[in-house]
Design a protein around this motif. Sequence first.
Motif, PDB file in Angstrom:
ATOM      1  N   ARG A 103      -5.639   7.694  -5.517  1.00  0.00           N
ATOM      2  CA  ARG A 103      -4.919   8.851  -4.998  1.00  0.00           C
ATOM      3  C   ARG A 103      -5.838   9.649  -4.078  1.00  0.00           C
ATOM      4  N   ALA A 104      -5.203  10.212  -3.043  1.00  0.00           N
ATOM      5  CA  ALA A 104      -5.962  11.000  -2.087  1.00  0.00           C
ATOM      6  C   ALA A 104      -5.755  12.477  -2.382  1.00  0.00           C
ATOM      7  N   ILE A 105      -6.844  13.262  -2.376  1.00  0.00           N
ATOM      8  CA  ILE A 105      -6.719  14.695  -2.596  1.00  0.00           C
ATOM      9  C   ILE A 105      -6.311  15.374  -1.299  1.00  0.00           C
ATOM     10  N   LYS A 106      -6.934  14.956  -0.231  1.00  0.00           N
ATOM     11  CA  LYS A 106      -6.511  15.393   1.101  1.00  0.00           C
ATOM     12  C   LYS A 106      -5.916  14.166   1.782  1.00  0.00           C
ATOM     13  N   PRO A 107      -4.863  14.342   2.600  1.00  0.00           N
ATOM     14  CA  PRO A 107      -4.259  13.178   3.267  1.00  0.00           C
ATOM     15  C   PRO A 107      -5.299  12.425   4.104  1.00  0.00           C
ATOM     16  N   VAL A 108      -5.327  11.105   3.933  1.00  0.00           N
ATOM     17  CA  VAL A 108      -6.229  10.284   4.744  1.00  0.00           C
ATOM     18  C   VAL A 108      -5.382   9.253   5.494  1.00  0.00           C
ATOM     19  N   PRO A 109      -5.355   9.315   6.810  1.00  0.00           N
ATOM     20  CA  PRO A 109      -4.532   8.359   7.579  1.00  0.00           C
ATOM     21  C   PRO A 109      -5.091   6.950   7.468  1.00  0.00           C
ATOM     22  N   PRO A 110      -4.222   5.945   7.581  1.00  0.00           N
ATOM     23  CA  PRO A 110      -4.683   4.549   7.527  1.00  0.00           C
ATOM     24  C   PRO A 110      -5.769   4.300   8.574  1.00  0.00           C
ATOM     25  N   GLY A 111      -6.722   3.471   8.208  1.00  0.00           N
ATOM     26  CA  GLY A 111      -7.811   3.141   9.132  1.00  0.00           C
ATOM     27  C   GLY A 111      -9.013   4.048   9.000  1.00  0.00           C
ATOM     28  N   THR A 112      -8.888   5.128   8.199  1.00  0.00           N
ATOM     29  CA  THR A 112     -10.005   6.059   8.035  1.00  0.00           C
ATOM     30  C   THR A 112     -11.087   5.446   7.143  1.00  0.00           C
ATOM     31  N   PRO A 113     -12.342   5.547   7.521  1.00  0.00           N
ATOM     32  CA  PRO A 113     -13.407   5.154   6.591  1.00  0.00           C
ATOM     33  C   PRO A 113     -13.376   6.092   5.392  1.00  0.00           C
ATOM     34  N   ALA A 114     -13.416   5.546   4.204  1.00  0.00           N
ATOM     35  CA  ALA A 114     -13.268   6.389   3.025  1.00  0.00           C
ATOM     36  C   ALA A 114     -14.147   5.887   1.890  1.00  0.00           C
ATOM     37  N   ILE A 115     -14.257   6.727   0.878  1.00  0.00           N
ATOM     38  CA  ILE A 115     -15.006   6.356  -0.311  1.00  0.00           C
ATOM     39  C   ILE A 115     -14.077   6.473  -1.512  1.00  0.00           C
ATOM     40  N   ALA A 116     -14.060   5.447  -2.341  1.00  0.00           N
ATOM     41  CA  ALA A 116     -13.323   5.530  -3.598  1.00  0.00           C
ATOM     42  C   ALA A 116     -14.291   6.002  -4.669  1.00  0.00           C
ATOM     43  N   VAL A 117     -13.868   7.040  -5.419  1.00  0.00           N
ATOM     44  CA  VAL A 117     -14.732   7.653  -6.424  1.00  0.00           C
ATOM     45  C   VAL A 117     -14.108   7.454  -7.790  1.00  0.00           C
ATOM     46  N   ILE A 118     -14.802   6.761  -8.676  1.00  0.00           N
ATOM     47  CA  ILE A 118     -14.270   6.558 -10.031  1.00  0.00           C
ATOM     48  C   ILE A 118     -15.353   6.986 -11.022  1.00  0.00           C
ATOM     49  N   ARG A 119     -15.023   7.965 -11.869  1.00  0.00           N
ATOM     50  CA  ARG A 119     -15.984   8.459 -12.865  1.00  0.00           C
ATOM     51  C   ARG A 119     -16.334   7.344 -13.846  1.00  0.00           C
ATOM     52  N   HIS A 120     -17.557   7.355 -14.306  1.00  0.00           N
ATOM     53  CA  HIS A 120     -17.999   6.323 -15.255  1.00  0.00           C
ATOM     54  C   HIS A 120     -17.092   6.202 -16.473  1.00  0.00           C
ATOM     55  N   PRO A 121     -16.679   7.323 -17.116  1.00  0.00           N
ATOM     56  CA  PRO A 121     -15.880   7.165 -18.338  1.00  0.00           C
ATOM     57  C   PRO A 121     -14.456   6.668 -18.082  1.00  0.00           C
ATOM     58  N   ARG A 122     -14.028   6.681 -16.823  1.00  0.00           N
ATOM     59  CA  ARG A 122     -12.658   6.267 -16.525  1.00  0.00           C
ATOM     60  C   ARG A 122     -12.544   4.769 -16.280  1.00  0.00           C
ATOM     61  N   ILE A 123     -13.638   4.093 -16.319  1.00  0.00           N
ATOM     62  CA  ILE A 123     -13.629   2.643 -16.105  1.00  0.00           C
ATOM     63  C   ILE A 123     -13.461   1.952 -17.462  1.00  0.00           C
ATOM     64  N   GLN A 124     -12.581   0.985 -17.474  1.00  0.00           N
ATOM     65  CA  GLN A 124     -12.378   0.243 -18.704  1.00  0.00           C
ATOM     66  C   GLN A 124     -12.996  -1.151 -18.546  1.00  0.00           C
ATOM     67  N   VAL A 125     -13.738  -1.551 -19.552  1.00  0.00           N
ATOM     68  CA  VAL A 125     -14.334  -2.887 -19.500  1.00  0.00           C
ATOM     69  C   VAL A 125     -13.854  -3.648 -20.735  1.00  0.00           C
ATOM     70  N   ASP A 126     -13.188  -4.772 -20.504  1.00  0.00           N
ATOM     71  CA  ASP A 126     -12.656  -5.547 -21.635  1.00  0.00           C
ATOM     72  C   ASP A 126     -13.110  -6.992 -21.537  1.00  0.00           C
ATOM     73  N   ARG A 127     -13.139  -7.613 -22.732  1.00  0.00           N
ATOM     74  CA  ARG A 127     -13.482  -9.034 -22.763  1.00  0.00           C
ATOM     75  C   ARG A 127     -12.385  -9.823 -22.061  1.00  0.00           C
ATOM     76  N   LYS A 128     -12.765 -10.808 -21.302  1.00  0.00           N
ATOM     77  CA  LYS A 128     -11.808 -11.580 -20.514  1.00  0.00           C
ATOM     78  C   LYS A 128     -10.780 -12.241 -21.426  1.00  0.00           C
ATOM     79  N   GLY A 129      -9.503 -12.174 -20.998  1.00  0.00           N
ATOM     80  CA  GLY A 129      -8.456 -12.834 -21.768  1.00  0.00           C
ATOM     81  C   GLY A 129      -7.831 -11.959 -22.819  1.00  0.00           C
TER      82      GLY A 129
END
Lengths: 370, 264
Positions: free
Chosen positions: A265-291
């Motif tokens: 999700r964008a906090i401020k509108p970002v038009p297509p083609g804009t160089p951007a950074i995706a920011v994901i907090r460490h605790p929001r990442i889920q790591v699961d065993r494959k399968g």
Amino acid sequence: MNWLEVKNVSKQFSGHLAVDNASFSAKEGDIICLVGPSGCGKTTALRMIAGFETPTSGEIWLGGKEVSALPAHKRNIGITFQNYALFPHMTVEANVAFGLRMRKIGQADSRARVAAALAMVRLGGLEKRFPNQLSGGQQQRVALARAIVIEPVMLLLDEPLSNLDAKLREEMRVEIKEIQSRLKITTVFVTHDQEEALTIADRIAVMHAGRVVQEDSPVGVFEKPQHSFVAGFIGQSNLLRGTVGAETDGRVTMRTDTGLELRGRAIKPVPPGTPAIAVIRHPRIQVDRKGTSETTLANLFPGRVELINYLGDAVQYVCALGKTDRIIATAAIANADEIALAAGEDVQISWAPGDCLIVEDASMIENDAG
Amino acid sequence: MKGRALWTNLGAALWLALIYLYVLGPAVVVIIGSFNTATSFPSDFEGFTLGWYAQLAEHGEFLDALFVSIQIGFIAAFIGSIVGIPVALALARYEFRLKGAITAFIMAPLILPQIVLGMAMLQLLTAVQLPATFAGLALIHAVFVMPYVVRAMLSCLAGLNPSVSEAAASLGANAWQRFLLITLPITRAGIMAGFIFAFIMSFINLPLSLFLTTPTSTTLPIRMFAYMESRIDPFIAAVGSLTVIAVIAGSFFIEKVLKVRLLA
């Protein structure tokens, strides 16, 4: 009306722009934190408020008066320094009484006020000591007492906790906050530690390369970073660089430079083609065993656990994602048995689009001036 | 390993002893000679006497010269401090254009041949139609000793936290109060060391005084020099010994009591 008003202030040092058109303000009784990496201009900004430096341009208003041209000794501002800067040739008592002496306060009155200030910083009984007979924490307390005893219109704290060890830092932070709210004194708190800023501030001005890139509440800078620098600096986050794609159902897609297709999700509108950074907090990442994963999250990628860092009440998985990306996930744990994964294991790494902030990449325009 | 360390230490100690002997040996010879009953110097030690020191009382011209030297030393050290302390403060506190060149200019009297400096001063005084006087002598000494004041002060200011003066400003102290109540007391040792060192450098100076001395303003080194042109005896060794001891005592006081490193 704001008690402190810093308006479009710049400071040029022989060819180097230390503060670049910075603006921020503080309401009466608030703590505002200037936070940013070293060299971002936060200390220079503080020194201009104190009157040690004169702005090259811009205005500083304090209690409804323009003070930019007022010399430091006429501003009635209390300040503590990173290195404490106690007067080495004076006792604790004389250090604290110095400002009262300059104000020609009578002996009896002065003594009572010094005692009250020392009691407030819990240093009663050390009046006759000299600064070199005190620990770092005690010196910081003397510096604080010396600054507040003059009943200043404003308190400036330059990295007050950075020279203390971890445990004392926590204690002192709580105490500063207590004293500040008891005195209801408007305070500017300079720190490079974003966690410190989040816990102590009413407002935060994040500085980067001399500029204030975002001024907001702690919740605002944490949850709604308006600038990629803020997104990366505040909180523990994974940053993935890429280019913005289409926007559908309120979600933005982004293709990372390493070829991953993300939804966020964008906090401020970002038009297509804009160089951007995706920011994901460490605790929001889920790591699961494959399968075994039952996740239906949109951002789901295969990866491999490279390193496991045990943090006591949490565990940190450092994972390789694709060929070159590295993702860090932290998970709270009640005990070590809950560490389900092992290093080298193939895993599924996923995060919800709502936890994936997509911010325009400002570093493409400006370089990290450090 | 232990044995080798011992030999290394012994070697170092021996080397150090040789250097001390080389530097201080001549002074020791003079001091020993000043207690010798022989009438010429240097000569074999014949017997112990304090007579040469007692003779000092009969040589009024040496006492006069001592008095002149002390006066000039004080005036030179005083003027040198008045000028040198603000110079050191400015050099320590501010960055400015040509700082290196200005520092070199201020320190120039240290490396300029003093005999040239003395002659230049004589010509200057003659050009402005002032006779060589006590005041002229004191002034040229002041120029010469000022760099020593700057040195001592700079070495002291290097350890001074600049925030301390700013803290005082934030508490309401103006520039003058900051200087008097903060900078001055903190750098007191440096100021005293600079003053004493400046005094010593003036007190023992010969070449500068050579051109500017007058019958009424003859310094002790000039008086000794004049005396030695006719003869060298244990009396002059006694005078020299007293000078050496006074200078060593002064330097010791600076290094050990005031704890200011002069030549570091």
